[in-house]
Design a protein around this motif. Structure first.
Motif: not given
Length: 231
Positions: A140-144, A185-186, A191-193, A213-216
């Protein structure tokens, strides 16, 4: 696969060489139980390791490939010990009190070899399962991170680029392990991205994009705080 095929060819060639030598350099008028017992168990040794190489497959991943060759290594050790033992019996004449030793020693070596291969296979399966679990937790982190890299290439506004770059740095230096309590959260972060991507594509105002971006950033900070609090 190519390496295993080479091993298999080597085992077959060694088998044929040993059989030919055992038959050529022997006076059959003086052979007895020791010779034929040693010859039979030597042949069985080769047949067993060839069958194990062919059919006993160990599950591996790209970074655990060497574990799949453990049975092969054990096979060569088994061959060296077994052939050394049985070659000595080939040189003995007639019958004698060592019949039980010949049979018992060969059966013991066979059981040790098969048990070693079984244990190696189970160990490899555990390592693969643990590796797959870790890969699943870091995926998941890699994809983000990849998603953020894509946004950086799309963004034209310098201020937006700076904020996205700072966010990507924060993500890359954070723990990449997804936990049950951080997964939500991830997902929301991702979703925000997506919303940031849509805003960039639609040519939205800088302030709107930076607000997203601040929300992310806030979501990722919460995610890291949860990760740090629960070990």
């Amino acid at each position: 696969m190519k390496k295993l095929n080479m091993v298999l060819v080597g085992e077959i060639v060694l088998t044929l060489a040993w059989v030919i030598l055992a038959l050529l350099f022997q006076n059959f008028q003086e052979t007895g139980f020791y010779y034929w017992g040693g010859f039979a168990f030597g042949l069985i040794t080769f047949i067993v390791i060839i069958l194990v190489t062919l059919f006993w497959k160990t599950k591996t991943l790209r970074n655990t490939t060497e574990l799949g060759y453990l049975p092969v290594y054990f096979g060569w050790i088994y061959v060296i010990v077994s052939i050394s033992v049985n070659s000595k019996f080939l040189m003995l004449k007639g019958d004698g009190p060592l019949k039980k030793l010949l049979v018992g020693l060969n059966l013991l070596l066979l059981l040790i070899y098969l048990f070693s291969v079984y244990c190696a296979n189970k160990y490899a399966e555990r390592v693969v399962a643990q590796t797959e679990q870790i890969i699943g937790k870091t995926e998941k982190s890699v994809n983000l991170s990849v998603q953020l890299a894509g946004l950086l290439s799309m963004a034209k506004d310098e201020d937006v680029k700076k904020r996205l770059y700072a966010l990507k740095e924060r993500l890359d230096y954070s723990s990449n392990m997804t936990q049950n309590f951080t997964a939500g959260y991830e997902k929301e972060f991702g979703d925000v991205l997506h919303q940031v991507e849509e805003a960039i594509v639609n040519g939205s105002d800088q302030s709107e994009i930076i607000a997203l971006v601040e929300k992310a950033e806030q979501l990722w900070n919460i995610r890291n705080a949860k990760n740090s609090a629960v070990k």
